[in-house]
Enzyme design. Sequence first.
Site, PDB file in Angstrom:
ATOM      1  N   TYR A 199       7.452  -2.317   0.997  1.00 19.51           N
ATOM      2  CA  TYR A 199       7.705  -3.724   1.290  1.00 19.51           C
ATOM      3  C   TYR A 199       8.528  -4.401   0.195  1.00 19.51           C
ATOM      4  O   TYR A 199       9.154  -5.428   0.437  1.00 19.51           O
ATOM      5  CB  TYR A 199       6.372  -4.482   1.412  1.00 19.51           C
ATOM      6  CG  TYR A 199       5.670  -4.353   2.747  1.00 19.51           C
ATOM      7  CD1 TYR A 199       6.089  -3.432   3.712  1.00 19.51           C
ATOM      8  CD2 TYR A 199       4.574  -5.155   3.037  1.00 19.51           C
ATOM      9  CE1 TYR A 199       5.419  -3.321   4.918  1.00 19.51           C
ATOM     10  CE2 TYR A 199       3.909  -5.052   4.247  1.00 19.51           C
ATOM     11  CZ  TYR A 199       4.326  -4.137   5.186  1.00 19.51           C
ATOM     12  OH  TYR A 199       3.668  -4.041   6.379  1.00 19.51           O
ATOM     13  N   GLU A 241       3.950   7.521  -2.056  1.00 24.54           N
ATOM     14  CA  GLU A 241       3.940   7.730  -0.603  1.00 24.54           C
ATOM     15  C   GLU A 241       4.319   9.163  -0.229  1.00 24.54           C
ATOM     16  O   GLU A 241       3.879   9.676   0.800  1.00 24.54           O
ATOM     17  CB  GLU A 241       4.896   6.749   0.073  1.00 24.54           C
ATOM     18  CG  GLU A 241       4.409   5.316   0.082  1.00 24.54           C
ATOM     19  CD  GLU A 241       3.177   5.093   0.944  1.00 24.54           C
ATOM     20  OE1 GLU A 241       3.098   5.676   2.048  1.00 24.54           O
ATOM     21  OE2 GLU A 241       2.282   4.339   0.507  1.00 24.54           O
ATOM     22  N   CYS A 288      -1.798  -5.323  -0.832  1.00 24.27           N
ATOM     23  CA  CYS A 288      -0.392  -5.187  -1.204  1.00 24.27           C
ATOM     24  C   CYS A 288       0.016  -6.403  -2.036  1.00 24.27           C
ATOM     25  O   CYS A 288      -0.128  -7.545  -1.579  1.00 24.27           O
ATOM     26  CB  CYS A 288       0.462  -5.101   0.060  1.00 24.27           C
ATOM     27  SG  CYS A 288       2.238  -5.095  -0.227  1.00 24.27           S
ATOM     28  N   ASN A 289       0.502  -6.157  -3.256  1.00 21.25           N
ATOM     29  CA  ASN A 289       0.915  -7.270  -4.108  1.00 21.25           C
ATOM     30  C   ASN A 289       2.085  -8.045  -3.521  1.00 21.25           C
ATOM     31  O   ASN A 289       2.134  -9.272  -3.610  1.00 21.25           O
ATOM     32  CB  ASN A 289       1.299  -6.741  -5.495  1.00 21.25           C
ATOM     33  CG  ASN A 289       0.099  -6.435  -6.355  1.00 21.25           C
ATOM     34  OD1 ASN A 289      -0.310  -7.225  -7.192  1.00 21.25           O
ATOM     35  ND2 ASN A 289      -0.487  -5.263  -6.144  1.00 21.25           N
ATOM     36  N   ASP A 349      -2.292  -2.704   3.556  1.00 22.45           N
ATOM     37  CA  ASP A 349      -1.317  -2.396   2.518  1.00 22.45           C
ATOM     38  C   ASP A 349      -0.039  -1.929   3.184  1.00 22.45           C
ATOM     39  O   ASP A 349      -0.040  -1.541   4.359  1.00 22.45           O
ATOM     40  CB  ASP A 349      -1.853  -1.313   1.577  1.00 22.45           C
ATOM     41  CG  ASP A 349      -0.925  -1.075   0.393  1.00 22.45           C
ATOM     42  OD1 ASP A 349      -0.799  -1.996  -0.438  1.00 22.45           O
ATOM     43  OD2 ASP A 349      -0.311  -0.006   0.307  1.00 22.45           O
ATOM     44  N   SER A 350       1.038  -1.922   2.411  1.00 25.11           N
ATOM     45  CA  SER A 350       2.310  -1.425   2.928  1.00 25.11           C
ATOM     46  C   SER A 350       2.255   0.076   3.175  1.00 25.11           C
ATOM     47  O   SER A 350       3.106   0.616   3.877  1.00 25.11           O
ATOM     48  CB  SER A 350       3.431  -1.732   1.937  1.00 25.11           C
ATOM     49  OG  SER A 350       3.192  -1.085   0.702  1.00 25.11           O
ATOM     50  N   CYS A 364       0.981  -3.514  -8.536  1.00 26.19           N
ATOM     51  CA  CYS A 364       1.135  -2.922  -7.199  1.00 26.19           C
ATOM     52  C   CYS A 364      -0.006  -1.941  -7.052  1.00 26.19           C
ATOM     53  O   CYS A 364      -0.280  -1.154  -7.967  1.00 26.19           O
ATOM     54  CB  CYS A 364       2.486  -2.203  -7.087  1.00 26.19           C
ATOM     55  SG  CYS A 364       2.673  -1.220  -5.567  1.00 26.19           S
ATOM     56  N   THR A 365      -0.694  -1.974  -5.927  1.00 24.63           N
ATOM     57  CA  THR A 365      -1.876  -1.125  -5.784  1.00 24.63           C
ATOM     58  C   THR A 365      -1.532   0.356  -5.656  1.00 24.63           C
ATOM     59  O   THR A 365      -2.415   1.209  -5.731  1.00 24.63           O
ATOM     60  CB  THR A 365      -2.753  -1.568  -4.587  1.00 24.63           C
ATOM     61  OG1 THR A 365      -1.921  -1.790  -3.439  1.00 24.63           O
ATOM     62  CG2 THR A 365      -3.518  -2.832  -4.925  1.00 24.63           C
ATOM     63  N   HIS A 366      -0.254   0.680  -5.481  1.00 22.55           N
ATOM     64  CA  HIS A 366       0.151   2.085  -5.558  1.00 22.55           C
ATOM     65  C   HIS A 366       0.078   2.619  -6.995  1.00 22.55           C
ATOM     66  O   HIS A 366      -0.111   3.814  -7.212  1.00 22.55           O
ATOM     67  CB  HIS A 366       1.596   2.263  -5.069  1.00 22.55           C
ATOM     68  CG  HIS A 366       1.773   2.221  -3.587  1.00 22.55           C
ATOM     69  ND1 HIS A 366       1.770   1.039  -2.881  1.00 22.55           N
ATOM     70  CD2 HIS A 366       1.998   3.208  -2.676  1.00 22.55           C
ATOM     71  CE1 HIS A 366       1.980   1.306  -1.595  1.00 22.55           C
ATOM     72  NE2 HIS A 366       2.114   2.605  -1.451  1.00 22.55           N
TER      73      HIS A 366
END
Length: 266
Positions: free
Chosen positions: A43, A153, A74-75, A11-12, A185-187
């Site tokens: 990203y 983040e 990461c999408n 992932d980013s 987005c996986t975040h």
Amino acid sequence: MEVDSPIGIIDSGAGGLTVVKEMLRRLPQEPIIYIGDNARCPYGPRPAEEVKEFTTEMVSKLSDMGIKMLIIACNTATAVALDDIRAQFPFPVVGVIVPGARAAVQGSRLGNIAVLGTAGTINSGAYEDAIRGFSTNSVVYPLACPEFVPIVESGQYHTEYASEVVERTLLPLADVPFDAAILGCTHYPLLQEHIAKHLPAGVQIISSAVETVRDVEAILQEKQLARQSNQPAEPVFYSTGEVDAFRLIVEDWLSIDGPDVRHIVL
């Protein structure tokens, strides 16, 4: 590829931990090696060629570690690099866009689907393409949410500030008649409590992370790569950025005491 080999997840940054969480719930016996490119996150605003380069660097490291499968969590990376990565490496590669799109089409009664994503993912049109691959009648409402990833983040996803940013970001969807929303987005699942609060009542929220792990489970069985063990495996986490800050998010989101978090140079 050996059944006892690990599954790699990239992932980013910290967003792919949402995939790890679902892996630990559904497939706890599978060893995981995770790389988060926290030093170069996000990203979403980056050019596609740069995202491809960074993604290939992470996958090459995992390939050297002997993984049996890769999840691009990461999408943005999935949108621009999935086909390239599949062409370059011999192991199965799973992205997060198609599973989320499929679940949204299945879950939407109206066929009207909102997609929340990074600028890179939204600009790529990858979700629109995937959704229309399952239903040509669906109407897609894409919305870039550039402030979401930095909140996660920085570890601020539990705060009132996060709720305020989410509310402001979702305003363009206030009068849109959708009944399913993809967290593209996986975040974003780390912000789901705020997102749910500021979306219309009754909207089904789709996590691409959850849907992706269902696909991973099916592929492991199909290719006879599933690890046959009753013992849970301990995941290993690598970060290209600040390890202590990343460890705090791992501990909080995954409820793991003393996770194995290491620094990595790509």
